[in-house]
Scaffold this motif. Structure first.
Motif, PDB file in Angstrom:
ATOM      1  N   LYS A 136       0.730  -1.530  -0.229  1.00  0.00           N
ATOM      2  CA  LYS A 136       0.057   0.030   0.319  1.00  0.00           C
ATOM      3  C   LYS A 136       0.956   1.313   0.080  1.00  0.00           C
ATOM      4  CE  LYS A 136      -3.896   2.247   2.294  1.00  0.00           C
ATOM      5  NZ  LYS A 136      -5.565   1.315   2.821  1.00  0.00           N
ATOM      6  N   PHE A 137       0.290   2.628  -0.395  1.00  0.00           N
ATOM      7  CA  PHE A 137       1.728   3.584  -1.020  1.00  0.00           C
ATOM      8  C   PHE A 137       0.875   4.427  -0.902  1.00  0.00           C
ATOM      9  CE2 PHE A 137       2.499   0.427  -4.421  1.00  0.00           C
ATOM     10  CZ  PHE A 137       4.193   0.382  -4.396  1.00  0.00           C
ATOM     11  N   VAL A 138       0.987   5.809   0.604  1.00  0.00           N
ATOM     12  CA  VAL A 138       0.017   6.479   0.485  1.00  0.00           C
ATOM     13  C   VAL A 138       1.443   7.729   0.756  1.00  0.00           C
ATOM     14  CG1 VAL A 138      -0.059   7.739   2.917  1.00  0.00           C
ATOM     15  CG2 VAL A 138      -1.039   5.722   2.407  1.00  0.00           C
ATOM     16  N   SER A 139       1.093   9.061   0.018  1.00  0.00           N
ATOM     17  CA  SER A 139       1.627   9.764  -0.518  1.00  0.00           C
ATOM     18  C   SER A 139       1.268  11.045  -0.399  1.00  0.00           C
ATOM     19  CB  SER A 139       1.492   9.778  -1.644  1.00  0.00           C
ATOM     20  OG  SER A 139       3.259  10.812  -1.840  1.00  0.00           O
ATOM     21  N   PHE A 140       2.022  11.762   0.418  1.00  0.00           N
ATOM     22  CA  PHE A 140       1.903  13.416   0.634  1.00  0.00           C
ATOM     23  C   PHE A 140       3.042  14.217  -0.203  1.00  0.00           C
ATOM     24  CE2 PHE A 140       0.430  11.226   3.950  1.00  0.00           C
ATOM     25  CZ  PHE A 140      -1.397  11.506   4.415  1.00  0.00           C
ATOM     26  N   PRO A 141       3.040  14.528  -1.247  1.00  0.00           N
ATOM     27  CA  PRO A 141       3.720  15.173  -2.007  1.00  0.00           C
ATOM     28  C   PRO A 141       4.915  16.034  -2.010  1.00  0.00           C
ATOM     29  CG  PRO A 141       1.909  14.599  -3.350  1.00  0.00           C
ATOM     30  CD  PRO A 141       1.693  14.368  -2.015  1.00  0.00           C
ATOM     31  N   ALA A 142       4.319  17.158  -0.946  1.00  0.00           N
ATOM     32  CA  ALA A 142       5.277  17.902  -0.593  1.00  0.00           C
ATOM     33  C   ALA A 142       5.814  18.320   0.255  1.00  0.00           C
ATOM     34  CB  ALA A 142       3.847  19.478  -0.324  1.00  0.00           C
ATOM     35  N   GLY A 143       5.129  16.961   0.858  1.00  0.00           N
ATOM     36  CA  GLY A 143       6.520  16.748   2.379  1.00  0.00           C
ATOM     37  C   GLY A 143       6.156  17.627   3.467  1.00  0.00           C
ATOM     38  N   PRO A 144       5.120  18.103   3.504  1.00  0.00           N
ATOM     39  CA  PRO A 144       5.268  19.138   4.680  1.00  0.00           C
ATOM     40  C   PRO A 144       6.084  18.808   5.721  1.00  0.00           C
ATOM     41  CG  PRO A 144       2.855  18.371   4.161  1.00  0.00           C
ATOM     42  CD  PRO A 144       3.854  17.685   3.706  1.00  0.00           C
ATOM     43  N   GLU A 145       6.143  19.746   6.900  1.00  0.00           N
ATOM     44  CA  GLU A 145       7.310  18.801   8.317  1.00  0.00           C
ATOM     45  C   GLU A 145       6.200  20.458   9.075  1.00  0.00           C
ATOM     46  OE1 GLU A 145      11.391  18.663  10.303  1.00  0.00           O
ATOM     47  OE2 GLU A 145      11.215  19.035   7.928  1.00  0.00           O
ATOM     48  N   PHE A 146       6.448  19.674   9.949  1.00  0.00           N
ATOM     49  CA  PHE A 146       5.696  20.268  11.290  1.00  0.00           C
ATOM     50  C   PHE A 146       6.408  20.561  12.119  1.00  0.00           C
ATOM     51  CE2 PHE A 146       2.765  17.486   9.365  1.00  0.00           C
ATOM     52  CZ  PHE A 146       2.008  19.061   8.437  1.00  0.00           C
ATOM     53  N   ARG A 147       6.214  21.640  13.594  1.00  0.00           N
ATOM     54  CA  ARG A 147       6.907  21.975  14.097  1.00  0.00           C
ATOM     55  C   ARG A 147       6.294  20.455  15.758  1.00  0.00           C
ATOM     56  NH1 ARG A 147       6.751  28.359  14.734  1.00  0.00           N
ATOM     57  NH2 ARG A 147       6.863  28.689  13.201  1.00  0.00           N
ATOM     58  N   THR A 148       5.857  20.170  16.062  1.00  0.00           N
ATOM     59  CA  THR A 148       5.362  19.011  16.637  1.00  0.00           C
ATOM     60  C   THR A 148       4.715  17.500  15.719  1.00  0.00           C
ATOM     61  OG1 THR A 148       2.991  19.928  16.747  1.00  0.00           O
ATOM     62  CG2 THR A 148       4.230  21.106  18.890  1.00  0.00           C
ATOM     63  N   THR A 149       5.144  16.882  16.841  1.00  0.00           N
ATOM     64  CA  THR A 149       5.205  15.629  16.554  1.00  0.00           C
ATOM     65  C   THR A 149       3.210  15.070  16.619  1.00  0.00           C
ATOM     66  OG1 THR A 149       7.067  14.885  18.007  1.00  0.00           O
ATOM     67  CG2 THR A 149       5.228  13.105  16.786  1.00  0.00           C
ATOM     68  N   GLY A 150       3.096  14.580  15.424  1.00  0.00           N
ATOM     69  CA  GLY A 150       1.528  14.208  15.620  1.00  0.00           C
ATOM     70  C   GLY A 150       1.152  12.783  15.137  1.00  0.00           C
ATOM     71  N   THR A 151      -0.123  12.881  14.524  1.00  0.00           N
ATOM     72  CA  THR A 151      -0.152  10.928  14.487  1.00  0.00           C
ATOM     73  C   THR A 151      -1.090  10.807  12.796  1.00  0.00           C
ATOM     74  OG1 THR A 151      -0.488  10.232  17.031  1.00  0.00           O
ATOM     75  CG2 THR A 151      -1.101   8.774  15.550  1.00  0.00           C
ATOM     76  N   LEU A 152      -0.166  10.170  12.248  1.00  0.00           N
ATOM     77  CA  LEU A 152      -0.884   9.815  11.194  1.00  0.00           C
ATOM     78  C   LEU A 152      -1.247   7.769  11.057  1.00  0.00           C
ATOM     79  CD1 LEU A 152      -1.335  10.097   7.849  1.00  0.00           C
ATOM     80  CD2 LEU A 152       1.578   8.827   7.560  1.00  0.00           C
ATOM     81  N   SER A 153      -2.772   8.356  11.132  1.00  0.00           N
ATOM     82  CA  SER A 153      -3.637   7.275  10.876  1.00  0.00           C
ATOM     83  C   SER A 153      -3.772   6.798   9.440  1.00  0.00           C
ATOM     84  CB  SER A 153      -4.677   7.543  11.903  1.00  0.00           C
ATOM     85  OG  SER A 153      -4.409   7.360  12.813  1.00  0.00           O
ATOM     86  N   ILE A 154      -3.607   5.567   9.221  1.00  0.00           N
ATOM     87  CA  ILE A 154      -4.017   5.209   8.147  1.00  0.00           C
ATOM     88  C   ILE A 154      -4.310   3.319   7.724  1.00  0.00           C
ATOM     89  CG2 ILE A 154      -2.305   4.134   5.970  1.00  0.00           C
ATOM     90  CD1 ILE A 154      -0.191   4.963   6.633  1.00  0.00           C
ATOM     91  N   ASP A 155      -5.645   3.762   7.469  1.00  0.00           N
ATOM     92  CA  ASP A 155      -6.501   2.866   6.918  1.00  0.00           C
ATOM     93  C   ASP A 155      -5.990   1.428   6.338  1.00  0.00           C
ATOM     94  OD1 ASP A 155      -9.161   0.893   6.943  1.00  0.00           O
ATOM     95  OD2 ASP A 155      -9.759   2.396   5.654  1.00  0.00           O
ATOM     96  N   VAL A 156      -5.924   0.063   6.982  1.00  0.00           N
ATOM     97  CA  VAL A 156      -5.338  -1.310   6.636  1.00  0.00           C
ATOM     98  C   VAL A 156      -6.672  -2.163   6.358  1.00  0.00           C
ATOM     99  CG1 VAL A 156      -2.979  -0.499   7.013  1.00  0.00           C
ATOM    100  CG2 VAL A 156      -3.819  -1.426   9.238  1.00  0.00           C
ATOM    101  N   SER A 157      -8.034  -1.310   6.395  1.00  0.00           N
ATOM    102  CA  SER A 157      -8.834  -2.958   6.403  1.00  0.00           C
ATOM    103  C   SER A 157      -9.109  -3.633   5.273  1.00  0.00           C
ATOM    104  CB  SER A 157      -9.910  -2.341   7.020  1.00  0.00           C
ATOM    105  OG  SER A 157      -9.816  -0.886   5.805  1.00  0.00           O
ATOM    106  N   SER A 158      -8.508  -2.621   4.158  1.00  0.00           N
ATOM    107  CA  SER A 158      -8.357  -3.952   3.194  1.00  0.00           C
ATOM    108  C   SER A 158      -6.992  -5.143   3.132  1.00  0.00           C
ATOM    109  CB  SER A 158      -8.284  -3.147   1.774  1.00  0.00           C
ATOM    110  OG  SER A 158      -7.373  -1.977   1.560  1.00  0.00           O
ATOM    111  N   GLU A 159      -5.969  -4.660   3.788  1.00  0.00           N
ATOM    112  CA  GLU A 159      -4.183  -5.411   4.235  1.00  0.00           C
ATOM    113  C   GLU A 159      -4.966  -5.683   4.946  1.00  0.00           C
ATOM    114  OE1 GLU A 159      -4.460  -1.732   1.300  1.00  0.00           O
ATOM    115  OE2 GLU A 159      -4.910  -2.000   3.677  1.00  0.00           O
ATOM    116  N   MET A 160      -5.593  -5.697   6.151  1.00  0.00           N
ATOM    117  CA  MET A 160      -5.617  -6.978   7.664  1.00  0.00           C
ATOM    118  C   MET A 160      -5.652  -8.425   6.795  1.00  0.00           C
ATOM    119  SD  MET A 160      -4.790  -5.488  10.157  1.00  0.00           S
ATOM    120  CE  MET A 160      -5.730  -6.303  11.291  1.00  0.00           C
ATOM    121  N   ASP A 161      -6.620  -8.972   6.124  1.00  0.00           N
ATOM    122  CA  ASP A 161      -6.221 -10.296   5.800  1.00  0.00           C
ATOM    123  C   ASP A 161      -5.238 -10.792   4.727  1.00  0.00           C
ATOM    124  OD1 ASP A 161      -8.181 -10.959   7.225  1.00  0.00           O
ATOM    125  OD2 ASP A 161     -10.329 -10.569   5.479  1.00  0.00           O
ATOM    126  N   ASP A 162      -5.099 -10.085   3.670  1.00  0.00           N
ATOM    127  CA  ASP A 162      -4.013 -10.587   2.735  1.00  0.00           C
ATOM    128  C   ASP A 162      -2.609 -10.379   3.837  1.00  0.00           C
ATOM    129  OD1 ASP A 162      -5.496 -10.201   0.732  1.00  0.00           O
ATOM    130  OD2 ASP A 162      -4.924  -8.379  -0.080  1.00  0.00           O
TER     131      ASP A 162
END
Length: 126
Positions: free
Chosen positions: A1-27
């Motif tokens: 699975k590929f998730v892309s944020f092409p601009a690659g923004p950088e932030f001052r604080t740490t955040g949490t990126l949540s990626i849905d993997v429901s379709s990959e869980m079984d595979d």
């Protein structure tokens, strides 16, 4: 699975990126490896897997291109024999053994570029 944020923004604080993997869980049989592709290198990223919500969660200050797979990738450079100008950096005298991992990384990089192009095209149409 590929998730892309092409601009690659950088932030001052740490955040949490949540990626849905429901379709990959079984595979993937619940086994995930997460990598960030940045500056021609693929780096393994720490993450947590929320099996109940079927989410991979990454704590990061910088977005970019992420690859989620069920297999560990041992190579960290897309093609170590070639520099950014496309010419061989070692004169072509030394060859790395073909492990097949570079093929996957190259595909991941190509998919990220294709995804970026698709986003740009859709923005121009609006």
């Amino acid at each position: 699975k590929f998730v892309s944020f092409p601009a690659g923004p950088e932030f001052r604080t740490t955040g949490t990126l949540s990626i849905d993997v429901s379709s990959e869980m079984d595979d993937f049989d619940g086994k995930f490896f997460v990598y960030r592709y940045l500056n021609g290198k693929l780096t393994k990223v720490d993450f947590t897997l929320d099996s109940e919500e079927e989410l991979v969660k990454i704590k990061t200050k910088q977005l970019g291109r992420f690859v989620l797979t069920n297999k560990e990738i041992t190579d960290s450079v897309v093609d170590p024999n070639f520099g950014s100008n496309g010419e061989s950096s070692n004169g072509g005298s030394e060859q790395n053994p073909d492990t097949g991992a570079n093929d996957f990384v190259a595909i991941a990089a190509a998919m990220a570029i294709i995804a970026s192009a698709g986003i740009l095209l859709s923005r121009k149409r609006k």
